[in-house]
Design a protein around this motif. Structure first.
Motif, PDB file in Angstrom:
ATOM      1  N   ARG A  78       0.828  -1.206   0.000  1.00 58.46           N
ATOM      2  CA  ARG A  78       0.000   0.000   0.000  1.00 58.46           C
ATOM      3  C   ARG A  78       0.862   1.255   0.000  1.00 58.46           C
ATOM      4  O   ARG A  78       1.978   1.256   0.513  1.00 58.46           O
ATOM      5  N   GLU A  87      -5.194   5.299   0.907  1.00 56.52           N
ATOM      6  CA  GLU A  87      -4.194   4.304   0.520  1.00 56.52           C
ATOM      7  C   GLU A  87      -4.681   3.531  -0.700  1.00 56.52           C
ATOM      8  O   GLU A  87      -5.872   3.225  -0.820  1.00 56.52           O
ATOM      9  N   GLY A  89      -3.381   0.295  -3.631  1.00 51.31           N
ATOM     10  CA  GLY A  89      -2.536  -0.877  -3.754  1.00 51.31           C
ATOM     11  C   GLY A  89      -1.556  -0.803  -4.908  1.00 51.31           C
ATOM     12  O   GLY A  89      -1.740  -0.048  -5.868  1.00 51.31           O
TER      13      GLY A  89
END
Length: 192
Positions: A78, A87, A89
């Motif tokens: 993250r 956040e 990925g």
């Protein structure tokens, strides 16, 4: 005669380029996946396949978005995105032409918690054992679940991928460390 400066990196760019070409890769992205990047990449796919069909393009776009959203939401790697204010990925996505039978393959990969990866693998195996009518019923039953039960991932998206492609997603889990796997998901979409 002066020569042009060369990159100081030991990265063999030509080797990567040739490998992508040999494997018929029409698009590859590695990095952070924001909602904006998902849409931009999906739009960049338009017109890159050997199939001019609008229906095929729509199915490809939908499957691509589902697979990349998995990275955006579920990747264990993250980073905070100032642009998105949350956040997001990290992972990789590749799209390649399949020559025989004609179609495309969408492959995504990301680091995932072991228990999550095992749950996704079980879901893929379950989906692989279903025919189209069973998939339709399974999809309906998952949609009817309360929102809290749908948050865990690997449910609706995987079913939708299978329904739109006509093929179950394939999965491999490669151990990274004691807590994580690198999960590779792939699905083939053939011309009709």
């Amino acid at each position: 005669m002066n020569s042009a400066p060369t990159p100081s990196s030991s990265l063999d760019t030509l080797n990567y380029y040739q490998r992508l070409k040999t494997d018929h890769v029409i698009m590859a992205y590695n990095g952070a996946f924001s909602q904006g990047i998902l849409i931009d990449l999906g739009m960049a796919l338009e017109g890159k396949t050997d199939n001019p069909s609008l229906l095929f393009s729509k199915r490809l776009f939908s499957i691509f978005i589902e697979m990349t959203q998995n990275i955006l939401i579920h990747s264990a790697e993250r980073t905070f995105s100032k642009r998105d204010g949350k956040e997001i990925g990290h992972g990789i996505v590749l799209v390649r032409n399949i020559l025989s039978p004609v179609g495309v393959e969408i492959i995504s990969g990301n680091k995932i918690k072991r228990e999550d990866g095992e749950r996704v693998q079980e879901r893929c195996l379950k989906i692989a054992g279903m025919n189209s009518d069973e998939l339709k019923e399974f999809y309906k039953s998952q949609r009817a679940k309360p929102h809290e039960q749908k948050k865990s991932g690997g449910n609706i998206g995987l079913i939708d991928i299978a329904r739109r492609s006509g093929n179950a997603p394939e999965i491999s889990l490669t151990p990274v460390d004691k807590q994580h796997y690198f999960m590779t998901l792939g699905v083939k979409l053939y011309d009709e």
